[in-house]
Design a protein around this motif. Structure first.
Motif, mmCIF file in Angstrom:
data_model
loop_
_atom_site.group_PDB
_atom_site.id
_atom_site.type_symbol
_atom_site.label_atom_id
_atom_site.label_comp_id
_atom_site.label_asym_id
_atom_site.label_seq_id
_atom_site.Cartn_x
_atom_site.Cartn_y
_atom_site.Cartn_z
ATOM 1 N N VAL A 332 37.070 34.605 35.615
ATOM 2 C CA VAL A 332 37.112 34.909 34.184
ATOM 3 C C VAL A 332 35.851 35.676 33.819
ATOM 4 N N ILE A 333 36.021 36.794 33.100
ATOM 5 C CA ILE A 333 34.874 37.570 32.647
ATOM 6 C C ILE A 333 34.872 37.639 31.121
ATOM 7 N N THR A 334 33.674 37.659 30.551
ATOM 8 C CA THR A 334 33.539 37.789 29.103
ATOM 9 C C THR A 334 32.384 38.730 28.784
ATOM 10 N N GLY A 335 32.439 39.324 27.603
ATOM 11 C CA GLY A 335 31.296 40.098 27.119
ATOM 12 C C GLY A 335 31.323 41.571 27.459
ATOM 13 N N PRO A 336 30.357 42.315 26.932
ATOM 14 C CA PRO A 336 30.326 43.774 27.051
ATOM 15 C C PRO A 336 29.731 44.277 28.355
ATOM 16 N N GLY A 337 30.549 44.429 29.386
ATOM 17 C CA GLY A 337 30.092 45.045 30.626
ATOM 18 C C GLY A 337 29.476 44.078 31.609
ATOM 19 N N VAL A 338 30.263 43.113 32.075
ATOM 20 C CA VAL A 338 29.761 42.145 33.037
ATOM 21 C C VAL A 338 29.707 42.767 34.430
ATOM 22 N N GLU A 339 28.732 42.329 35.228
ATOM 23 C CA GLU A 339 28.625 42.769 36.619
ATOM 24 C C GLU A 339 29.626 41.984 37.464
ATOM 25 N N ILE A 340 30.614 42.686 38.040
ATOM 26 C CA ILE A 340 31.644 42.023 38.846
ATOM 27 C C ILE A 340 31.341 42.271 40.326
ATOM 28 N N PRO A 341 31.127 41.230 41.090
ATOM 29 C CA PRO A 341 30.845 41.396 42.524
ATOM 30 C C PRO A 341 31.976 42.140 43.224
ATOM 31 N N PRO A 342 31.658 42.929 44.245
ATOM 32 C CA PRO A 342 32.688 43.728 44.923
ATOM 33 C C PRO A 342 33.735 42.904 45.658
ATOM 34 N N ASP A 343 33.423 41.623 45.967
ATOM 35 C CA ASP A 343 34.391 40.809 46.704
ATOM 36 C C ASP A 343 35.424 40.142 45.804
ATOM 37 N N VAL A 344 35.361 40.416 44.506
ATOM 38 C CA VAL A 344 36.323 39.806 43.580
ATOM 39 C C VAL A 344 37.577 40.667 43.505
ATOM 40 N N PRO A 345 38.742 40.147 43.906
ATOM 41 C CA PRO A 345 39.987 40.922 43.836
ATOM 42 C C PRO A 345 40.343 41.244 42.378
ATOM 43 N N PRO A 346 40.695 42.482 42.075
ATOM 44 C CA PRO A 346 41.023 42.850 40.690
ATOM 45 C C PRO A 346 42.133 41.994 40.086
ATOM 46 N N GLU A 347 43.105 41.599 40.910
ATOM 47 C CA GLU A 347 44.228 40.819 40.387
ATOM 48 C C GLU A 347 43.827 39.404 40.004
ATOM 49 N N SER A 348 42.648 38.955 40.431
ATOM 50 C CA SER A 348 42.203 37.599 40.095
ATOM 51 C C SER A 348 41.431 37.558 38.782
ATOM 52 N N ILE A 349 41.127 38.719 38.198
ATOM 53 C CA ILE A 349 40.251 38.784 37.033
ATOM 54 C C ILE A 349 41.024 38.597 35.732
ATOM 55 N N ILE A 350 40.522 37.721 34.887
ATOM 56 C CA ILE A 350 41.055 37.543 33.534
ATOM 57 C C ILE A 350 39.920 37.864 32.565
ATOM 58 N N ALA A 351 40.116 38.874 31.728
ATOM 59 C CA ALA A 351 39.114 39.267 30.737
ATOM 60 C C ALA A 351 39.386 38.535 29.433
ATOM 61 N N VAL A 352 38.347 37.974 28.835
ATOM 62 C CA VAL A 352 38.494 37.159 27.624
ATOM 63 C C VAL A 352 37.619 37.716 26.504
ATOM 64 N N GLY A 353 38.256 38.049 25.374
ATOM 65 C CA GLY A 353 37.518 38.480 24.190
ATOM 66 C C GLY A 353 37.483 39.981 23.994
ATOM 67 N N PRO A 357 34.897 45.601 27.673
ATOM 68 C CA PRO A 357 35.295 47.021 27.597
ATOM 69 C C PRO A 357 36.701 47.244 28.144
ATOM 70 N N GLU A 358 37.396 48.225 27.586
ATOM 71 C CA GLU A 358 38.779 48.489 27.997
ATOM 72 C C GLU A 358 38.893 48.743 29.488
ATOM 73 N N GLY A 359 37.889 49.356 30.071
ATOM 74 C CA GLY A 359 37.939 49.665 31.495
ATOM 75 C C GLY A 359 37.888 48.439 32.383
ATOM 76 N N GLN A 360 37.491 47.293 31.832
ATOM 77 C CA GLN A 360 37.410 46.056 32.619
ATOM 78 C C GLN A 360 38.516 45.063 32.277
ATOM 79 N N ARG A 361 39.363 45.404 31.340
ATOM 80 C CA ARG A 361 40.350 44.430 30.876
ATOM 81 C C ARG A 361 41.494 44.226 31.865
ATOM 82 N N GLY A 362 41.974 45.271 32.470
ATOM 83 C CA GLY A 362 43.062 45.140 33.416
ATOM 84 C C GLY A 362 44.337 44.608 32.776
ATOM 85 N N LYS A 363 45.198 44.041 33.610
ATOM 86 C CA LYS A 363 46.484 43.535 33.132
ATOM 87 C C LYS A 363 46.370 42.142 32.515
#
Length: 395
Positions: A332-353, A357-363
């Motif tokens: 789970v990521i929150t806030g304006p521009g969090v640093e996401i480690p490279p080993d985190v699969p994009p499909e596992s990410i849930i953006a909250v709030g 940024p739109e570029g980090q929100r995903g599906k």
């Protein structure tokens, strides 16, 4: 310009009713009394915080005895007191009332109303920031005086929920949810401007710290805090609990709109001093009673406490529903521009709030400022099992 008076009075939760009534009377008299506010024939709406079913001593719900005392003082002046509340979204207010003892007040002849069963009405917001109008009830619209009677407790999205945020129970479930989408802090300030509450008595007999407003830890404070200026009352209450007033987003926006003062130099504290009763409350973000393996929670440096604490509260909901296993592998990521480690699969990410940024929100994105806990849980579960609101009594 006269200062806003805020009274602090000691009271014992276990004391006989007569002693508690005297303490409530003292708190109200010290901050200015009811003269010129409550008149013969007035309809006075006493608004407690009864958001869900909970134990009477858990520090989450307003004491019926405090509301009874206020109702008695109102009746002495020839006015009509009505205790009225609407529980949280998905909650049967009647069951919440029963859990803490408001049914006993009815048996004694006091008027206790479930607003969700009352005729609806609409109120306009002067110079609304996020809302132009609210869906409420005719009883709220007809009231000559509204008295907020919240609990001294922490909150998972607003740090503390006190006099101002307590008024959220005066609007429909639909508008409660809408506020989370548009902005709770500014939205509650809109509500305060619309309903114009004129007195608060904060029930600090037993408060709550940690993951409030429902799942926190009881704190026996033995206090009543009263004022005709709700912003000033919340300012003093926050200091009593070890917060800085600026941490309370609702109070900040209400003060900016001229609905009261947060400036301690413009506040006269009477009765007990803040220093003599201060006790630092555990913040929601410091309540670490839920831990999950293989789960990542990444906050950007600018993430507000609203989204930080919402995720923690959602995790607590999942714990109570025995659903923590579904957090495994989730980031789970929150806030304006969090640093996401490279080993985190994009499909596992849930953006909250909305600050993500739109570029980090995903599906997998949960909108809101801050989002509702249920929306966060729903996105995490992804339809694999049904979302369970552990305190809800209705679908």
């Amino acid at each position: 310009m006269p200062k806003s008076k805020v009274s602090i009075v000691k009271a014992t939760p276990e004391a006989p009713y007569e002693a508690l009534r005297d303490a409530v009377r003292q708190a109200i008299d010290l901050c200015g009394g009811l003269d010129g506010l409550v008149n013969v024939g007035d309809l006075v709406l006493v608004k407690p915080n009864v958001l869900a079913v909970a134990a009477p001593d858990c520090g989450a719900l307003t004491s019926p005895a405090v509301c009874r005392a206020i109702a008695d003082l109102v009746s002495e002046r020839g006015a009509r007191a009505v205790i009225a509340e609407s529980g949280a979204v998905g909650v049967d207010t009647e069951k919440a009332y029963a859990s803490v003892g408001f049914d006993a007040l009815r048996e004694m002849g006091y008027k206790v109303i479930d607003l969700k069963r009352e005729p609806r009405a609409t109120i306009s917001v002067p110079d609304g920031q996020v809302m132009d109008e609210f869906s409420t009830w005719q009883l709220v619209k007809d009231a000559n005086v509204i008295i907020s009677v919240p609990v001294l407790k922490t909150h998972d999205q607003a740090e503390m929920t006190l006099s101002l945020k307590n008024l959220k129970g005066l609007i429909s479930d639909t508008d409660k949810k809408e506020l989370h989408k548009r902005g709770v802090f500014k939205g509650v300030a809109d509500l305060v401007a619309a309903v114009k509450p004129e007195l608060t008595v904060i029930d600090g007999l037993i408060g709550q710290e940690g993951l409030g407003p429902l799942y926190g830890i009881p704190v026996k404070m033995g206090l009543l805090i009263a004022s005709h200026d709700l912003v000033a009352a919340d300012t003093v209450a926050s200091l009593v609990a070890g917060f800085q007033p600026e941490e309370l987003g609702v109070a900040v926006f209400a003060a900016r709109r001229g609905l009261g003062t947060m400036d301690i130099n413009e506040i006269e504290v009477v009765g007990e001093s803040i220093e003599s009763v201060r006790r630092r409350f555990l913040r929601s973000s410091e309540d670490t009673r839920v831990e999950v393996n293989d789960f990542r929670l990444l906050h950007a440096p600018g993430t507000c406490t609203g989204c930080r604490n919402t995720v923690l509260s959602a995790m607590f909901d999942m714990k109570n529903a025995d659903q923590l296993e579904y957090l495994s592998g989730v980031t789970v990521i929150t806030g304006p521009g969090v640093e996401i480690p490279p080993d985190v699969p994009p499909e596992s990410i849930i953006a909250v709030g909305v600050c993500v940024p739109e570029g980090q929100r995903g599906k997998r994105f949960v909108t809101g400022c801050p989002p509702n806990n249920v929306a966060v849980v729903q996105e995490i579960l992804g339809g694999r099992v049904q979302v369970v609101r552990t305190y809800a009594t209705e679908k």
